[in-house]
Design a protein around this motif. Structure first.
Motif, PDB file in Angstrom:
ATOM      1  N   PHE B  41       9.882  55.267 112.648  1.00 13.51           N
ATOM      2  CA  PHE B  41      10.843  55.569 111.605  1.00 13.51           C
ATOM      3  C   PHE B  41      12.001  54.594 111.606  1.00 13.51           C
ATOM      4  N   PHE B  95      13.808  52.317 124.681  1.00 18.42           N
ATOM      5  CA  PHE B  95      13.629  53.680 124.201  1.00 18.42           C
ATOM      6  C   PHE B  95      12.196  54.168 124.169  1.00 18.42           C
ATOM      7  N   VAL B 107       4.356  62.532 118.324  1.00 13.54           N
ATOM      8  CA  VAL B 107       5.510  63.254 117.786  1.00 13.54           C
ATOM      9  C   VAL B 107       6.798  62.890 118.489  1.00 13.54           C
ATOM     10  N   THR B 108       6.703  62.904 119.825  1.00  9.90           N
ATOM     11  CA  THR B 108       7.892  62.613 120.621  1.00  9.90           C
ATOM     12  C   THR B 108       8.414  61.226 120.301  1.00  9.90           C
ATOM     13  N   LEU B 110       8.017  59.621 117.531  1.00 10.33           N
ATOM     14  CA  LEU B 110       8.607  59.658 116.193  1.00 10.33           C
ATOM     15  C   LEU B 110      10.029  60.174 116.267  1.00 10.33           C
ATOM     16  N   ILE B 111      10.229  61.257 117.026  1.00  6.67           N
ATOM     17  CA  ILE B 111      11.580  61.798 117.151  1.00  6.67           C
ATOM     18  C   ILE B 111      12.490  60.815 117.871  1.00  6.67           C
ATOM     19  N   ILE B 114      13.647  58.416 115.480  1.00 10.27           N
ATOM     20  CA  ILE B 114      14.719  58.961 114.645  1.00 10.27           C
ATOM     21  C   ILE B 114      16.045  58.845 115.383  1.00 10.27           C
ATOM     22  N   GLY B 115      16.011  59.123 116.696  1.00  7.68           N
ATOM     23  CA  GLY B 115      17.222  58.965 117.495  1.00  7.68           C
ATOM     24  C   GLY B 115      17.734  57.530 117.420  1.00  7.68           C
ATOM     25  N   LEU B 118      19.373  56.800 114.078  1.00 14.80           N
ATOM     26  CA  LEU B 118      20.726  57.324 113.958  1.00 14.80           C
ATOM     27  C   LEU B 118      21.712  56.487 114.763  1.00 14.80           C
ATOM     28  N   MET B 119      21.300  56.079 115.962  1.00 13.97           N
ATOM     29  CA  MET B 119      22.229  55.307 116.783  1.00 13.97           C
ATOM     30  C   MET B 119      22.526  53.953 116.162  1.00 13.97           C
ATOM     31  N   GLY B 122      24.664  54.412 113.177  1.00 18.05           N
ATOM     32  CA  GLY B 122      26.017  54.742 113.600  1.00 18.05           C
ATOM     33  C   GLY B 122      26.774  53.504 114.047  1.00 18.05           C
ATOM     34  N   PHE B 241      17.486  52.372 104.662  1.00 16.73           N
ATOM     35  CA  PHE B 241      17.207  53.769 104.920  1.00 16.73           C
ATOM     36  C   PHE B 241      16.739  54.467 103.646  1.00 16.73           C
TER      37      PHE B 241
END
Lengths: 426, 334, 273
Positions: B41, B95, B107-108, B110-111, B114-115, B118-119, B122, B241
């Protein structure tokens, strides 16, 4: 295990007290009501992902639908709309919709009339096209008329009780979940993720632009409360505010409690066992007679109902329905973090995660601002000048903090802070 | 003739530009999916950060007094691509690799991505704020207007310099990618690994190297896509995004894991979006002369109102999932 | 070479001797014909084996009978009912169950739970009943639990009944799979390479249990296997497939002595033993 959960909840309670002391009671009371709604939504995701193993990345869409539902049900009636031609035109559009739907259904059944294979596909495509044109031909003038002054600007609401709006939110969310599930369940799990994101964006575009139905970006407010507003309390001022919010909070907790009760009761018995088996090994489950796709659809819809109600509760509380305020970060990813950090597959984990993450989310901005202020003070006294745009930058820090929380959680507690309890029957 | 030129401007050129960006983004996604088997992602952040690297470099070059006949963004692109490639490798090492080592499920990952999204978002917002920047503050964006009045058109063919260069660069990159995947050992190793990772490993293919090369290509192509997008519109923190979903749709429609599919999917969705919002009335206006009064064309006649442009990609995606879940080029599915 | 039907009338119910009847089934994958107009039948109460060299189409045929693959042509008749193309969860209801080559246990559930999830008529599996008719769900649950404990006893798995199924040995997992078929008194159990990955001692145990289920409880088995000793011990008759078709059927001793079959396996003619 129980000891760990109790310790964590105690810690959470302590955090709430600290926030209440630092940020003040009005701020904290609002956040708690919101946290209760998010807890309900997180329970919904826990059903879909924690119990069902399904990826729902379109949570935002379900929340918007819930928000729309409560707005439509509980906002006062717009007499101008009902007095003009609006309803009649909408009725025609509805008929056009059904006519189009019948046409498509007929095309899909055309094999009974002997039309098969490629010709049937061609016929179906033509039927979709014609249905779309028929519908647009009716809805476009209807929408334009309603949006004009003569039509009342928008359809208004039905003036009914907000809790009915909450239930309607659940119903609408269930309908959409059924539609999405029917298409995408049975494919790769990642595909369900993409399909849900897609549907959620389509819903967002529709709600944002159907001004005749939702007032779009003009927003709808004030939306009534299910419990007495602060003005209804004698005396006024902060005590009235807190009492009113307390009333809302009690109602929210009651809804939450009912949800937890229903889920726990179902999960403790054969239904839960069957779901765990399907999540564990869906091939073997199918061989053992379980209709996997139907069950996944069932749990997807069930979870969506909770999301719809939660979304409706949020909109009721803030009393404003603003389609532009829905962002995937806030309304989809945040919930995922709540469930993953709290503990997927555990109701209490989901509730804990919801409250914890929501509180972290809302205090990171003031906290970042405080940190920036301190650093800025130091840098000004050191001669480098103050940090510009502290307000804006603090607001962005929430995003970074959230990403950081996800990364740390996945590294150190990959199963969540209150993880799923693996049962061993006695 | 005027109508045809209008059509070309609005659909062909616009669709090609969009299609190129989607295609380059989708190739990165599909390669990572094929080799590492998870939906990355954070690819949008590789694109956005790449564009910001290019922006900083372009600003630095301009400050040092370097000038060039083509926009500075293109000049610094190769350097920015290298930086992006290194950045991508760093993200994987920091990561994803630790989670992969512990046998994390897709899945993990993918999440986790996503983290990362966001970082990185940010951080970008932290340093650059939430406003928009332009590559063309110090130089002008050349717009080519080809006068076709000799052919009877009252409108010129309009294409900007970045757009023209973008199409050329994309075409060159696609050819380079094709040659890499078919002629070089490493490219063939990549295709083998995407097909069957276990077999590739026991055949002596250096899977760790293939993984690294995958991230390098993903980072480089992502940077290219992001920079060209920023050159065409403006540079904002949420630049890519907003289009990550159409890019994913392009990758799925083309067939996950199939690089050519991603290119085809990207172009398809790019053109489809442009076609869907195209105002047919402008083209069909001459018909008004022969049509009766009651059948006159409305002011705007488009399949989909402009606000719904991004939903076109989703509709194509949903249709693809219904009709052919493996995609055009039959990639991975259930 | 189909055995002739023997129709017996028992208590006004017509019971045929053939429980699975595969008629002219074919399946192609692209240019490859895996099963070519194959016909065979499995007799009620038998332990019928299916053997053949690699690429003979056994697995494809097996999966067609089990509902995991839909044939291009032909029919599968189960107990007089045409079940061609039915999905696995629908076949479950007709009484045909299958096991898997690599044990497909529910690894995060206990052995007892693995068994208890099987029966299809559990009212507690419906949300409405779980919420509004808990008594009904509970009484059935007690029945299911009793049956599961009986099965555990029969298979002598009592000592691991609360162990997570993922932690069991390969042989125990296979026993558990057999146990699942017992939970619903399956009419026919399709055994997919049950010996794969199981050591000799536990294999003996498995074979003994299969024999007991067949002789004491009347289960019919249709077995795909590469382990000839196991086939020889358990199966009569044995059906041989090669190149997508059935080429022989009979007791193991006959099959072993048949030169055509040896040729199919090894590719070269061999002097008759």
């Amino acid at each position: 295990m129980i000891q760990r959960s109790l310790t964590l909840f105690a810690g959470l309670f302590a955090l709430i007290l600290v926030i209440g002391w630092v940020m003040g009671l009005p701020f904290t009371s609002s956040r708690l009501v919101e946290a209760a709604a998010y807890a309900l939504i997180a329970l919904g995701l826990n059903l879909q992902w924690g119990y069902g193993g399904l990826f729902n990345f379109g949570i935002m869409g379900f929340l918007m639908v819930g928000g729309f539902a409560v707005t439509f049900i509980s906002y006062p009636v717009n007499p101008q709309f009902w007095g003009a031609d609006g309803p009649w035109l909408l009725g025609r559009a509805l008929l056009a919709f059904f006519a189009g739907a019948l046409l498509v259904l007929a095309a899909r059944q055309s094999h009974r009339a002997g039309i098969t294979g490629k010709w049937k596909t061609v016929l179906t495509v033509i039927a979709w096209f014609v249905a779309y044109c028929i519908y647009r031909s009716q809805i476009d003038p209807a929408a334009a008329y309603i949006e004009s002054d003569a039509g009342g600007k928008w359809v208004g609401g039905l003036g009914a009780h907000p809790v009915l709006g909450w239930l309607f939110g659940g119903v609408l969310a269930a309908a959409i979940a059924y539609f999405v599930g029917k298409i995408s369940l049975g494919l790769r799990t990642d595909y369900l993720a993409i399909a849900t994101i897609g549907i959620s964006e389509i819903i967002r575009a529709l709600i944002k632009n159907m001004d005749w139905l939702t007032r779009g970006t003009l927003t709808v407010s004030p939306i009534p409360w299910p419990v007495p507003l602060p003005d209804a309390y004698a005396g006024g001022g902060q005590p009235a505010l807190l009492l009113a919010r307390g009333g809302f909070l009690l109602l929210a907790i009651a809804v939450l409690a009912i949800a937890i009760l229903l889920i726990s009761r179902a999960y403790a018995g054969p239904w839960g066992r069957m779901m765990r088996a399907i999540r564990d090994n869906h091939i073997a489950s199918a061989s053992m007679g379980k209709n996997v796709t139907a069950r996944q659809l069932e749990i997807f819809v069930f979870g969506s109902v909770l999301m719809g109600i939660g979304g409706a509760m949020l909109v009721s509380f803030v009393q404003i329905f603003d389609p532009s305020s829905y962002q995937p970060i806030n309304h989809t990813f945040l919930i995922w973090v709540m469930v993953i950090v709290g503990g997927a597959g555990n109701n209490w984990g989901a509730v804990f995660g919801a409250v914890l993450i929501w509180l972290i989310w809302v205090i990171s901005e003031p906290l970042a601002k405080a940190v920036f202020d301190v650093v800025s003070y130091w840098s000004s006294t050191a001669g480098w000048g103050a940090i510009p745009d502290i307000e804006a930058r603090s607001a962005q820090m929430r995003v970074f903090v959230l990403g950081l929380v996800i990364t740390i959680a996945l590294r150190f507690a990959p199963k969540g802070l209150i993880p799923e309890v693996v049962r061993r029957e006695g | 003739m005027t109508e045809l030129i209008f059509f070309i401007n609005q659909v062909v050129i616009s669709g090609a530009v969009l299609g190129c960006i989607y295609a380059l983004g989708a190739v990165g996604i599909t390669l990572v999916f094929g080799i590492l088997r998870f939906a990355h992602f954070a690819h949008s952040e590789l694109m956005t950060s790449g564009a910001f690297f290019a922006f900083l470099l372009a600003g630095a070059f301009a400050a040092w007094g370097i000038t060039a006949p083509i926009p500075m963004g293109f000049v610094v692109l190769p350097i920015a691509m290298v930086i992006s490639a290194i950045f991508a490798l760093g993200i994987d090492k920091g990561f994803y690799a630790p989670l992969r080592k512990r046998g994390a499920k897709p899945v993990t990952l993918l999440i986790a991505s996503i983290g990362v999204t966001l970082m990185v978002q940010g951080l970008i917002r932290l340093f650059f704020g939430a406003g928009s920047y332009s590559f063309f503050e110090t130089e002008t964006k050349d717009v080519f207007r080809v006068d076709l009045s000799a052919f009877g058109s009252t409108r010129p063919l309009v294409i900007t310099e970045p757009q023209l260069l973008m199409i050329v660069v994309t075409a060159l990159s696609v050819i380079a990618l094709h040659l890499f995947l078919t002629r070089s050992r490493l490219g063939k190793a990549m295709r083998a690994m995407a097909d069957n990772a276990d077999l590739a490993q026991v055949s002596g293919i250096n899977t760790a190297l293939v993984v690294r090369v995958t991230w390098i290509i993903a980072g480089a192509l992502g940077c290219m896509a992001g920079t060209m997008l920023a050159l065409d519109v403006t540079l904002k923190p949420d630049l890519a995004f907003n289009i990550i979903i159409p890019i994913f749709a392009a990758a799925i429609v083309g067939g996950l894991g199939q690089a050519y599919g991603a290119i085809a999917g990207g172009l398809l969705i790019g053109f489809a979006e442009s076609l869907a919002v195209f105002n047919w009335t402008m083209v069909l206006r001459p018909l008004n002369a022969i049509l009766p009064e009651w059948l006159q064309l409305p002011a705007t006649l488009a399949f989909v109102p402009t606000e719904y442009k991004l939903t076109v990609a989703f509709v194509i995606l949903v249709v693809t999932l219904l009709v052919r879940p493996t995609g055009i080029f039959k990639g991975a599915s259930s | 070479m189909n055995r002739a039907w023997q129709i017996r009338k028992t208590e006004r119910v017509w019971v045929s001797d053939v429980v699975i009847d595969v008629r002219n089934v074919s399946k192609r994958f692209g240019g490859l014909t895996a099963v070519n107009n194959c016909s065979l039948s499995v007799r009620r109460g038998s332990v019928t084996g299916l053997i053949g060299p690699n690429g003979a189409g056994k697995s494809t045929l097996f999966n067609i009978v089990a509902g995991n693959i839909v044939p291009d042509s032909g029919q599968v008749i189960f107990d007089g009912q045409d079940v061609t193309g039915l999905k696995p969860h629908q076949l479950f209801r007709t009484g045909m169950l299958r096991t898997f080559q690599i044990a497909h246990e529910f690894s995060n559930m206990t052995a007892l739970e693995n068994l208890m999830m099987v029966p299809g008529d559990q009212p507690g599996e419906y949300l409405a009943n779980a919420w509004f008719r808990p008594g009904l769900a509970k009484s059935r649950e007690t029945e299911v639990r009793k049956k599961a404990l009986d099965v555990i006893d029969f298979l002598k798995l009592g000592h691991v009944r609360n162990e997570l199924a993922g932690n069991l040995s390969g042989g125990q997992k296979k026993l558990l799979e057999l146990g699942r078929t017992m939970m619903v008194d399956a009419k026919v159990v399709l055994l997919d390479e049950v010996a794969a990955g199981v050591n000799k001692t536990l294999l003996n145990d498995l074979a003994a249990n299969i024999e007991r289920m067949n002789k004491e409880l009347g289960y019919t088995f249709f077995v795909i296997e590469h382990d000839m000793d196991l086939i020889g011990r358990l199966c009569d008759p044995v059906i041989v497939m090669a190149a997508g078709e059935k080429i022989a059927e009979g007791p193991m001793a006959e099959i072993r002595a048949n030169p055509a079959i040896v040729e199919a396996y090894f590719g070269t003619p061999v002097e008759a033993a």
